[in-house]
Design a protein around this motif. Structure first.
Motif, mmCIF file in Angstrom:
data_model
loop_
_atom_site.group_PDB
_atom_site.id
_atom_site.type_symbol
_atom_site.label_atom_id
_atom_site.label_comp_id
_atom_site.label_asym_id
_atom_site.label_seq_id
_atom_site.Cartn_x
_atom_site.Cartn_y
_atom_site.Cartn_z
ATOM 1 N N LYS A 1 12.031 12.735 -9.643
ATOM 2 C CA LYS A 1 10.873 12.469 -8.786
ATOM 3 C C LYS A 1 11.193 12.864 -7.361
ATOM 4 C CE LYS A 1 8.886 8.662 -11.363
ATOM 5 N NZ LYS A 1 8.299 7.336 -11.268
ATOM 6 N N GLN A 2 10.114 13.038 -6.590
ATOM 7 C CA GLN A 2 10.290 13.291 -5.163
ATOM 8 C C GLN A 2 10.719 11.983 -4.509
ATOM 9 O OE1 GLN A 2 6.793 14.824 -3.241
ATOM 10 N NE2 GLN A 2 7.818 15.060 -1.287
ATOM 11 N N VAL A 3 11.754 12.027 -3.703
ATOM 12 C CA VAL A 3 12.331 10.823 -3.114
ATOM 13 C C VAL A 3 11.988 10.724 -1.638
ATOM 14 C CG1 VAL A 3 14.528 9.726 -2.502
ATOM 15 C CG2 VAL A 3 14.209 10.664 -4.776
ATOM 16 N N LYS A 4 11.674 9.518 -1.228
ATOM 17 C CA LYS A 4 11.411 9.212 0.174
ATOM 18 C C LYS A 4 12.385 8.099 0.565
ATOM 19 C CE LYS A 4 7.697 7.522 3.119
ATOM 20 N NZ LYS A 4 6.324 7.033 3.117
ATOM 21 N N LEU A 5 13.246 8.379 1.529
ATOM 22 C CA LEU A 5 14.256 7.408 1.930
ATOM 23 C C LEU A 5 13.694 6.397 2.919
ATOM 24 C CD1 LEU A 5 17.410 9.658 2.535
ATOM 25 C CD2 LEU A 5 16.748 8.444 0.453
ATOM 26 N N LYS A 6 14.069 5.151 2.708
ATOM 27 C CA LYS A 6 13.771 4.085 3.656
ATOM 28 C C LYS A 6 15.142 3.624 4.164
ATOM 29 C CE LYS A 6 10.943 -0.013 4.054
ATOM 30 N NZ LYS A 6 10.074 -0.952 3.330
ATOM 31 N N PHE B 1 0.837 -1.203 0.000
ATOM 32 C CA PHE B 1 0.000 0.000 0.000
ATOM 33 C C PHE B 1 0.874 1.255 0.000
ATOM 34 C CE2 PHE B 1 -1.890 3.357 2.677
ATOM 35 C CZ PHE B 1 -2.969 3.713 1.887
ATOM 36 N N GLU B 2 1.851 1.302 0.899
ATOM 37 C CA GLU B 2 2.708 2.476 1.006
ATOM 38 C C GLU B 2 3.467 2.722 -0.295
ATOM 39 O OE1 GLU B 2 4.979 1.432 4.500
ATOM 40 O OE2 GLU B 2 3.571 2.508 5.810
ATOM 41 N N LYS B 3 3.973 1.667 -0.878
ATOM 42 C CA LYS B 3 4.728 1.801 -2.128
ATOM 43 C C LYS B 3 3.822 2.283 -3.263
ATOM 44 C CE LYS B 3 7.953 -0.606 -5.081
ATOM 45 N NZ LYS B 3 8.704 -1.810 -5.342
ATOM 46 N N MET B 4 2.623 1.730 -3.363
ATOM 47 C CA MET B 4 1.702 2.121 -4.434
ATOM 48 C C MET B 4 1.220 3.560 -4.283
ATOM 49 S SD MET B 4 -0.693 -1.200 -4.951
ATOM 50 C CE MET B 4 0.011 -2.797 -5.270
ATOM 51 N N ARG C 1 19.056 1.398 -3.315
ATOM 52 C CA ARG C 1 18.227 0.573 -4.195
ATOM 53 C C ARG C 1 17.079 1.412 -4.738
ATOM 54 N NH1 ARG C 1 19.653 -2.108 -0.021
ATOM 55 N NH2 ARG C 1 20.858 -4.014 -0.161
ATOM 56 N N LEU C 2 17.093 1.630 -6.050
ATOM 57 C CA LEU C 2 16.024 2.347 -6.759
ATOM 58 C C LEU C 2 15.292 1.306 -7.594
ATOM 59 C CD1 LEU C 2 18.017 5.404 -8.088
ATOM 60 C CD2 LEU C 2 15.924 5.560 -6.797
ATOM 61 N N GLY C 3 14.223 0.743 -7.048
ATOM 62 C CA GLY C 3 13.543 -0.328 -7.774
ATOM 63 C C GLY C 3 14.472 -1.512 -7.917
ATOM 64 N N GLY D 1 3.755 10.216 -7.350
ATOM 65 C CA GLY D 1 4.998 10.655 -7.972
ATOM 66 C C GLY D 1 6.190 10.638 -7.046
ATOM 67 N N LYS D 2 6.071 9.897 -5.951
ATOM 68 C CA LYS D 2 7.175 9.770 -5.003
ATOM 69 C C LYS D 2 7.869 8.444 -5.252
ATOM 70 C CE LYS D 2 4.736 12.302 -1.395
ATOM 71 N NZ LYS D 2 4.150 12.201 -0.043
ATOM 72 N N LEU D 3 9.146 8.423 -4.994
ATOM 73 C CA LEU D 3 9.928 7.221 -5.203
ATOM 74 C C LEU D 3 10.500 6.771 -3.867
ATOM 75 C CD1 LEU D 3 11.079 5.324 -7.385
ATOM 76 C CD2 LEU D 3 13.006 6.890 -7.585
ATOM 77 N N GLN D 4 10.160 5.551 -3.476
ATOM 78 C CA GLN D 4 10.726 4.990 -2.252
ATOM 79 C C GLN D 4 12.093 4.425 -2.588
ATOM 80 O OE1 GLN D 4 8.518 2.021 -0.129
ATOM 81 N NE2 GLN D 4 6.927 3.427 0.486
#
Length: 182
Positions: free
Chosen positions: A139-144, A100-103, A158-160, A109-112
């Motif tokens: 894209k807007q980036v969100k770091l995990k 859910f969070e990833k989708m 890791r980008l995808g 338009g955010k990239l985990q």
């Protein structure tokens, strides 16, 4: 539950939360699901009762209603959790939440981006990394963030399906391969 099944449930929730006229706050749904996950992990009896076929559907709904009130869970989140309970998918809640969070992030338009480092990155390092990744991806980036003591130093991003390995471990391994080849 295979990832495909978790993705189907997550996609259905994302469709509801991000519908054009939806008034549902996706951050609130994330919070609700995570709060329920913590409560479920903290009580083996609760998990057993909600998963048991011996407990009636009405009883499970009553328990869920009380828990939703105690945790201040919104109606959409509560209803979604009831669907998982009714379809006996509650044991895979973590996978559904992650999907859910990833989708949601993808649709917004955010990239985990998963980042492993040898030690915690400070705020300045995180900001610099975000700026670089946003410039690179557009894209807007969100770091995990994750700490991996095996890295010795540096970071692995890791980008995808793409991995950028700037760790000392990788550099040492590359040096070892070069020395063996000579």
């Amino acid at each position: 539950m295979p990832a495909a099944v978790a993705s189907r449930y997550a996609r259905a929730l994302v469709d509801v939360v991000l519908a054009p006229n939806s008034r549902v706050d996706q951050d609130r749904v994330r919070h609700d699901l995570r709060a329920f996950e913590v409560a479920l992990a903290g009580s083996a009896e609760l998990g057993s009762a909600l998963a048991s076929p011996a407990v009636t559907r009405a009883r499970k709904r009553a328990v869920m209603d009380r828990l939703a009130k105690a945790l201040d869970i919104t109606g959409v989140s509560r209803n979604f959790l009831l669907v998982l309970i009714d379809h006996r998918r509650l044991t895979e809640l973590s996978g559904v939440i992650s999907a859910f969070e990833k989708m949601v992030d993808e649709r917004l338009g955010k990239l985990q981006v998963e980042v492993s480092s040898a030690q915690d990155l400070n705020a300045e390092q995180q900001s610099a990394l975000i700026r670089q990744l946003e410039a690179m991806t557009g894209k807007q980036v969100k770091l995990k963030l994750e700490v991996d003591g095996d890295l010795v130093g540096g970071v692995v991003v890791r980008l995808g399906s793409t991995v950028y390995d700037g760790s000392v471990r990788a550099q040492l391994e590359a040096l070892g391969r070069q020395l063996r080849a000579e």
